[in-house]
Design an enzyme around this catalytic site. Structure first.
Site, PDB file in Angstrom:
ATOM      1  N   TYR A 196     -62.976 -73.648 -35.820  1.00 47.18           N
ATOM      2  CA  TYR A 196     -63.879 -72.904 -36.710  1.00 47.18           C
ATOM      3  C   TYR A 196     -64.659 -71.823 -35.971  1.00 47.18           C
ATOM      4  O   TYR A 196     -65.736 -71.405 -36.420  1.00 47.18           O
ATOM      5  CB  TYR A 196     -64.852 -73.852 -37.433  1.00 47.18           C
ATOM      6  CG  TYR A 196     -64.135 -74.944 -38.207  1.00 47.18           C
ATOM      7  CD1 TYR A 196     -63.468 -74.642 -39.391  1.00 47.18           C
ATOM      8  CD2 TYR A 196     -64.135 -76.257 -37.742  1.00 47.18           C
ATOM      9  CE1 TYR A 196     -62.810 -75.645 -40.104  1.00 47.18           C
ATOM     10  CE2 TYR A 196     -63.485 -77.259 -38.450  1.00 47.18           C
ATOM     11  CZ  TYR A 196     -62.821 -76.952 -39.620  1.00 47.18           C
ATOM     12  OH  TYR A 196     -62.163 -77.943 -40.323  1.00 47.18           O
ATOM     13  N   ILE A 203     -69.131 -68.444 -36.042  1.00 50.97           N
ATOM     14  CA  ILE A 203     -68.899 -69.866 -36.314  1.00 50.97           C
ATOM     15  C   ILE A 203     -68.884 -70.085 -37.816  1.00 50.97           C
ATOM     16  O   ILE A 203     -69.821 -69.696 -38.532  1.00 50.97           O
ATOM     17  CB  ILE A 203     -69.992 -70.726 -35.661  1.00 50.97           C
ATOM     18  CG1 ILE A 203     -69.989 -70.492 -34.148  1.00 50.97           C
ATOM     19  CG2 ILE A 203     -69.779 -72.202 -35.980  1.00 50.97           C
ATOM     20  CD1 ILE A 203     -71.158 -71.127 -33.439  1.00 50.97           C
ATOM     21  N   CYS A 204     -67.820 -70.709 -38.294  1.00 50.45           N
ATOM     22  CA  CYS A 204     -67.678 -70.981 -39.721  1.00 50.45           C
ATOM     23  C   CYS A 204     -68.217 -72.374 -40.016  1.00 50.45           C
ATOM     24  O   CYS A 204     -67.495 -73.373 -39.926  1.00 50.45           O
ATOM     25  CB  CYS A 204     -66.201 -70.872 -40.124  1.00 50.45           C
ATOM     26  SG  CYS A 204     -65.929 -71.107 -41.895  1.00 50.45           S
ATOM     27  N   MET A 205     -69.490 -72.421 -40.353  1.00 52.22           N
ATOM     28  CA  MET A 205     -70.151 -73.676 -40.719  1.00 52.22           C
ATOM     29  C   MET A 205     -71.083 -73.401 -41.896  1.00 52.22           C
ATOM     30  O   MET A 205     -71.895 -72.477 -41.856  1.00 52.22           O
ATOM     31  CB  MET A 205     -70.955 -74.245 -39.541  1.00 52.22           C
ATOM     32  CG  MET A 205     -70.094 -74.836 -38.432  1.00 52.22           C
ATOM     33  SD  MET A 205     -71.093 -75.328 -36.990  1.00 52.22           S
ATOM     34  CE  MET A 205     -72.278 -76.409 -37.747  1.00 52.22           C
TER      35      MET A 205
END
Length: 277
Positions: A196, A203-205
């Site tokens: 991610y 950051i893919c969160m």
């Protein structure tokens, strides 16, 4: 008659010209005659009484004054309107004066500072040295965070041992309205693939987005979630020639993060499988 007057004690007053009726009548007739002659001399002689006002002449000053006053009235009204507008502007400025506008801003800055100071103290007390923090250029609102530990059974941990990578370095920027808005977090080094972590180190969160963020989240909790997502997303250290040496950039990370937020707001966030925890 004279003897009678003397007996009653009244003496005769000397006669004057004006007391003589004949003389008085003669004088009045002479005055009327002179007045008549004066009026008849071509009509040029006028009595000495007050002359009547000529409307064309006598009213001229008043008319000029009225015109001047009429010309001044619009100017006076304009000045009054300008003064009223200035007063309204001053009132609005007073209502939203910089001193009053800065009060919430100062309170917010104080809240952010207090919160981050507590966060630093809590991180320094961690027994496992999970993460360490340094201030970027002594700026309390810009952190350089080193992630020292990930799941030791993961491929990422094996990569770190093989490449002698002691930690993963991240940058965290805290906005003015933190903790009510999420920080911006990105990976600095090493260059990672998957897990991610996207272009620029973004950051893919979901919890790093405005919709997924909560003011109750701490930096430690966010970093532990990030370490778990690296493993879940099968993150690896990039070892490809040339590509591994290309550093992540903040500009690229910000653009990537904005794009992914729009995408997820449109299509939603995919929940990880139950087997992943």
């Amino acid at each position: 008659m004279a003897t009678l007057l003397r007996k009653i004690g009244v003496s005769r007053l000397p006669e004057k010209d004006g007391d003589d009726p004949k003389h008085h009548h003669h004088h009045q007739h002479q005055h009327q005659h002179q007045h008549h002659q004066g009026l008849c001399k071509g009509g040029s002689q006028k009595p000495s009484a007050v002359k009547p006002r000529d409307p064309a002449i006598a009213d001229a000053p008043d008319s000029r004054n009225k015109k001047a006053e009429g010309a001044r009235e619009p100017a006076v009204r304009c000045k009054a309107a300008a003064a009223a507008a200035a007063a309204a502007t001053a009132a609005a400025t007073t209502t939203t004066s910089p001193a009053r506008a800065l009060v919430p801003h100062r309170q917010q800055c104080a809240l952010r500072t207090k919160r981050l100071m507590k966060e630093l103290q809590d991180i320094q007390k961690l027994a496992d040295s999970f993460i360490t923090v340094e201030l970027a250029e002594e700026n309390l609102f810009e952190w350089t965070v080193k992630l020292h530990q990930v799941d030791q059974d993961s491929a990422l941990w094996q990569d770190m041992k093989e490449t002698r990578t002691e930690y993963i370095t991240l940058s965290i920027s805290f906005p003015e309205n933190f903790p009510f808005s999420p920080p911006f977090m990105r990976v600095l080094a090493p260059r990672l693939e998957n897990g991610y972590v996207l272009d620029g180190g973004a950051i893919c969160m979901e919890l790093l987005t405005p919709r997924g963020w909560s003011s109750a989240y701490t930096v430690e909790a966010v970093m532990r979630q990030f370490a778990a997502s690296l493993v879940k997303g099968q993150g690896r250290i990039c070892r490809k020639a040339g590509k591994s040496k290309k550093a992540f950039s903040r500009k690229e990370a910000e653009a990537t993060f904005k794009s992914l937020v729009k995408t997820h707001e449109k299509y939603g966030w995919v929940s990880p499988p139950i087997s992943d925890g």
